[in-house]
Scaffold this motif. Structure first.
Motif, PDB file in Angstrom:
ATOM      1  N   LEU A 147      -8.791  -0.356   3.612  1.00  0.00           N
ATOM      2  CA  LEU A 147      -7.261   0.389   3.508  1.00  0.00           C
ATOM      3  C   LEU A 147      -7.860   1.698   4.936  1.00  0.00           C
ATOM      4  O   LEU A 147      -9.233   2.243   4.608  1.00  0.00           O
ATOM      5  CB  LEU A 147      -6.754   1.206   2.415  1.00  0.00           C
ATOM      6  N   GLU A 148      -7.135   1.851   5.231  1.00  0.00           N
ATOM      7  CA  GLU A 148      -7.242   3.354   6.109  1.00  0.00           C
ATOM      8  C   GLU A 148      -6.255   4.675   4.979  1.00  0.00           C
ATOM      9  O   GLU A 148      -5.667   5.097   4.779  1.00  0.00           O
ATOM     10  CB  GLU A 148      -6.015   3.255   7.623  1.00  0.00           C
ATOM     11  N   TRP A 149      -7.937   4.414   5.103  1.00  0.00           N
ATOM     12  CA  TRP A 149      -7.564   6.003   3.441  1.00  0.00           C
ATOM     13  C   TRP A 149      -6.872   7.426   3.615  1.00  0.00           C
ATOM     14  O   TRP A 149      -6.366   8.324   2.953  1.00  0.00           O
ATOM     15  CB  TRP A 149      -9.228   6.470   2.787  1.00  0.00           C
ATOM     16  N   ASP A 150      -7.303   7.451   5.206  1.00  0.00           N
ATOM     17  CA  ASP A 150      -6.576   8.484   5.337  1.00  0.00           C
ATOM     18  C   ASP A 150      -5.017   9.172   5.942  1.00  0.00           C
ATOM     19  O   ASP A 150      -4.451  10.165   5.789  1.00  0.00           O
ATOM     20  CB  ASP A 150      -7.202   9.688   6.775  1.00  0.00           C
ATOM     21  N   LYS A 151      -4.760   7.349   5.410  1.00  0.00           N
ATOM     22  CA  LYS A 151      -2.873   6.938   5.082  1.00  0.00           C
ATOM     23  C   LYS A 151      -2.204   5.803   4.198  1.00  0.00           C
ATOM     24  O   LYS A 151      -1.510   6.267   3.927  1.00  0.00           O
ATOM     25  CB  LYS A 151      -2.701   5.981   6.688  1.00  0.00           C
ATOM     26  N   HIS A 152      -3.392   6.033   3.714  1.00  0.00           N
ATOM     27  CA  HIS A 152      -2.768   5.340   2.529  1.00  0.00           C
ATOM     28  C   HIS A 152      -3.862   5.783   1.422  1.00  0.00           C
ATOM     29  O   HIS A 152      -4.835   5.873   1.171  1.00  0.00           O
ATOM     30  CB  HIS A 152      -2.748   3.718   2.719  1.00  0.00           C
ATOM     31  N   THR A 153      -3.186   6.019   0.189  1.00  0.00           N
ATOM     32  CA  THR A 153      -3.841   6.198  -1.110  1.00  0.00           C
ATOM     33  C   THR A 153      -3.758   4.656  -2.324  1.00  0.00           C
ATOM     34  O   THR A 153      -4.965   5.993  -2.512  1.00  0.00           O
ATOM     35  CB  THR A 153      -2.549   7.443  -1.698  1.00  0.00           C
ATOM     36  N   GLU A 154      -3.431   3.943  -2.317  1.00  0.00           N
ATOM     37  CA  GLU A 154      -3.875   3.553  -3.282  1.00  0.00           C
ATOM     38  C   GLU A 154      -3.019   1.626  -2.678  1.00  0.00           C
ATOM     39  O   GLU A 154      -2.095   1.473  -1.835  1.00  0.00           O
ATOM     40  CB  GLU A 154      -3.481   3.578  -4.563  1.00  0.00           C
ATOM     41  N   TYR A 155      -3.463   0.923  -3.085  1.00  0.00           N
ATOM     42  CA  TYR A 155      -2.790  -0.186  -3.138  1.00  0.00           C
ATOM     43  C   TYR A 155      -2.512  -1.210  -4.672  1.00  0.00           C
ATOM     44  O   TYR A 155      -3.276  -0.851  -5.334  1.00  0.00           O
ATOM     45  CB  TYR A 155      -3.466  -1.275  -2.259  1.00  0.00           C
ATOM     46  N   THR A 215      -5.172  -6.488  10.418  1.00  0.00           N
ATOM     47  CA  THR A 215      -6.511  -5.750  10.297  1.00  0.00           C
ATOM     48  C   THR A 215      -7.729  -4.103  10.450  1.00  0.00           C
ATOM     49  O   THR A 215      -7.838  -4.094   9.956  1.00  0.00           O
ATOM     50  CB  THR A 215      -7.742  -7.123  11.937  1.00  0.00           C
ATOM     51  N   GLU A 216      -6.101  -3.256  11.146  1.00  0.00           N
ATOM     52  CA  GLU A 216      -6.250  -2.176  11.396  1.00  0.00           C
ATOM     53  C   GLU A 216      -6.249  -1.385   9.809  1.00  0.00           C
ATOM     54  O   GLU A 216      -7.157  -1.283   9.000  1.00  0.00           O
ATOM     55  CB  GLU A 216      -5.328  -1.208  12.064  1.00  0.00           C
ATOM     56  N   GLU A 217      -4.970  -2.101   8.950  1.00  0.00           N
ATOM     57  CA  GLU A 217      -4.781  -2.212   7.745  1.00  0.00           C
ATOM     58  C   GLU A 217      -5.487  -1.788   6.426  1.00  0.00           C
ATOM     59  O   GLU A 217      -6.006  -1.657   4.736  1.00  0.00           O
ATOM     60  CB  GLU A 217      -3.313  -1.789   7.418  1.00  0.00           C
ATOM     61  N   THR A 218      -6.457  -3.234   7.089  1.00  0.00           N
ATOM     62  CA  THR A 218      -6.568  -4.319   6.171  1.00  0.00           C
ATOM     63  C   THR A 218      -8.519  -4.784   6.251  1.00  0.00           C
ATOM     64  O   THR A 218      -8.827  -5.041   4.994  1.00  0.00           O
ATOM     65  CB  THR A 218      -6.155  -5.219   5.072  1.00  0.00           C
ATOM     66  N   GLY A 219      -8.550  -4.451   7.376  1.00  0.00           N
ATOM     67  CA  GLY A 219      -9.413  -6.325   7.612  1.00  0.00           C
ATOM     68  C   GLY A 219      -9.951  -7.173   7.050  1.00  0.00           C
ATOM     69  O   GLY A 219     -10.435  -8.046   7.968  1.00  0.00           O
ATOM     70  N   TRP A 220      -8.351  -7.824   7.046  1.00  0.00           N
ATOM     71  CA  TRP A 220      -8.239  -9.670   6.746  1.00  0.00           C
ATOM     72  C   TRP A 220      -7.749  -9.369   8.303  1.00  0.00           C
ATOM     73  O   TRP A 220      -7.690  -8.540   9.260  1.00  0.00           O
ATOM     74  CB  TRP A 220      -7.522  -9.378   6.265  1.00  0.00           C
ATOM     75  N   GLN A 267       1.278  -1.093  -0.064  1.00  0.00           N
ATOM     76  CA  GLN A 267       0.118   0.291   0.234  1.00  0.00           C
ATOM     77  C   GLN A 267       0.655   1.357   0.301  1.00  0.00           C
ATOM     78  O   GLN A 267       2.224   1.672   0.367  1.00  0.00           O
ATOM     79  CB  GLN A 267      -1.191   0.014   1.195  1.00  0.00           C
ATOM     80  N   ARG A 268       0.300   2.691  -0.271  1.00  0.00           N
ATOM     81  CA  ARG A 268       0.991   3.688  -0.648  1.00  0.00           C
ATOM     82  C   ARG A 268       0.647   4.604   0.802  1.00  0.00           C
ATOM     83  O   ARG A 268      -0.240   4.172   0.789  1.00  0.00           O
ATOM     84  CB  ARG A 268       1.285   4.340  -2.231  1.00  0.00           C
ATOM     85  N   ARG A 269       1.964   4.641   1.422  1.00  0.00           N
ATOM     86  CA  ARG A 269       1.657   6.163   2.138  1.00  0.00           C
ATOM     87  C   ARG A 269       1.579   6.589   1.696  1.00  0.00           C
ATOM     88  O   ARG A 269       1.625   7.487   0.580  1.00  0.00           O
ATOM     89  CB  ARG A 269       3.030   5.841   2.927  1.00  0.00           C
ATOM     90  N   GLY A 270       0.485   8.115   2.299  1.00  0.00           N
ATOM     91  CA  GLY A 270      -0.013   9.328   2.328  1.00  0.00           C
ATOM     92  C   GLY A 270       0.906   9.516   2.278  1.00  0.00           C
ATOM     93  O   GLY A 270       2.099   9.515   2.326  1.00  0.00           O
ATOM     94  N   PRO A 271       0.915  11.244   1.475  1.00  0.00           N
ATOM     95  CA  PRO A 271       2.188  12.065   0.997  1.00  0.00           C
ATOM     96  C   PRO A 271       2.379  12.715   1.996  1.00  0.00           C
ATOM     97  O   PRO A 271       3.250  13.827   2.526  1.00  0.00           O
ATOM     98  CB  PRO A 271       1.242  12.935  -0.125  1.00  0.00           C
ATOM     99  N   ASP A 272       1.638  12.941   3.222  1.00  0.00           N
ATOM    100  CA  ASP A 272       1.311  13.927   4.519  1.00  0.00           C
ATOM    101  C   ASP A 272       1.571  12.833   5.676  1.00  0.00           C
ATOM    102  O   ASP A 272       1.890  13.819   6.497  1.00  0.00           O
ATOM    103  CB  ASP A 272       0.184  14.192   5.070  1.00  0.00           C
ATOM    104  N   ARG A 273       2.291  11.578   5.635  1.00  0.00           N
ATOM    105  CA  ARG A 273       2.393  10.856   6.724  1.00  0.00           C
ATOM    106  C   ARG A 273       4.109  10.858   6.891  1.00  0.00           C
ATOM    107  O   ARG A 273       5.302  11.467   5.661  1.00  0.00           O
ATOM    108  CB  ARG A 273       2.881   9.720   6.014  1.00  0.00           C
ATOM    109  N   SER A 274       4.496  10.965   7.869  1.00  0.00           N
ATOM    110  CA  SER A 274       5.867  12.149   9.016  1.00  0.00           C
ATOM    111  C   SER A 274       6.758  11.177   8.020  1.00  0.00           C
ATOM    112  O   SER A 274       8.347  11.603   8.316  1.00  0.00           O
ATOM    113  CB  SER A 274       5.716  12.156  10.320  1.00  0.00           C
ATOM    114  N   LEU A 275       6.883   9.919   8.182  1.00  0.00           N
ATOM    115  CA  LEU A 275       6.845   8.707   8.187  1.00  0.00           C
ATOM    116  C   LEU A 275       7.425   8.732   6.531  1.00  0.00           C
ATOM    117  O   LEU A 275       5.804   7.643   6.797  1.00  0.00           O
ATOM    118  CB  LEU A 275       7.719   7.614   8.886  1.00  0.00           C
ATOM    119  N   PHE A 276       8.447   8.008   5.859  1.00  0.00           N
ATOM    120  CA  PHE A 276       8.278   7.747   4.657  1.00  0.00           C
ATOM    121  C   PHE A 276       7.239   8.050   3.182  1.00  0.00           C
ATOM    122  O   PHE A 276       6.361   7.610   2.791  1.00  0.00           O
ATOM    123  CB  PHE A 276       7.890   5.628   4.443  1.00  0.00           C
ATOM    124  N   PRO A 277       6.833   9.280   3.472  1.00  0.00           N
ATOM    125  CA  PRO A 277       5.236   9.393   2.736  1.00  0.00           C
ATOM    126  C   PRO A 277       6.011   9.330   1.327  1.00  0.00           C
ATOM    127  O   PRO A 277       6.170   9.515   0.150  1.00  0.00           O
ATOM    128  CB  PRO A 277       5.431  11.432   2.979  1.00  0.00           C
TER     129      PRO A 277
END
Length: 150
Positions: free
Chosen positions: A110-118, A65-70, A30-40
């Motif tokens: 996905l946590e869309w506020d933290k990730h932009t795509e997968y 579970t938090e990041e994918t629902g799996w 998954q791609r980290r969002g551009p506003d993430r403090s680490l590795f945007p």
């Protein structure tokens, strides 16, 4: 293999990474969002910090579970630990595992506020991880490459 049911040393910052493979043998990133403090804007595994008092297995299951629902079904193998220092100056110890999960792999929550795509990455897509990437993505590339080895 790192002891999954042990609480890691509290003197160090620990993270876990889940390498989820689909039926075609591709790795979920998954791609980290551009506003993430680490590795945007960087590609990343399903991963996160181990909370105080939490075992590696508990952290792995929670992050999946938090990041994918799996849900974590089984740890297949240990890919080892990588020690790195993030842009924030904090040294982290990240241990990654190839895992089997339960849930619909075609519909991650996905946590869309933290990730932009997968995307799903096979051997042919490995160079894509490195395009315009900081040194951290070399570590990610190498982890994914280890996971894809037979």
């Amino acid at each position: 293999m790192y002891e999954l049911d042990a609480v890691p040393d509290a003197e160090q910052v620990w993270c876990v990474g889940a390498v989820v493979l689909d039926a075609q043998g591709r790795v979920f990133l998954q791609r980290r969002g551009p506003d993430r403090s680490l590795f945007p804007g960087c590609w990343d595994l399903v991963a996160g910090h181990v909370e105080p008092g939490e075992t590696l297995r508990e952290a792995l299951a929670r992050e999946i579970t938090e990041e994918t629902g799996w849900t974590l079904q089984r740890v297949v193998r240990d890919l080892g630990v990588v020690v790195y220092t993030g842009d924030d100056g904090v040294q982290r110890h990240e241990v990654s595992y190839v895992v089997e999960v339960g849930g619909d792999l075609t519909d991650p929550k996905l946590e869309w506020d933290k990730h932009t795509e997968y995307a799903w990455f096979g051997r042919a897509e490995l160079p894509r991880i490195l395009q315009n990437s900081p040194p951290f993505d070399q570590l990610l590339h190498d982890t994914v490459a280890r996971a894809l080895r037979p």
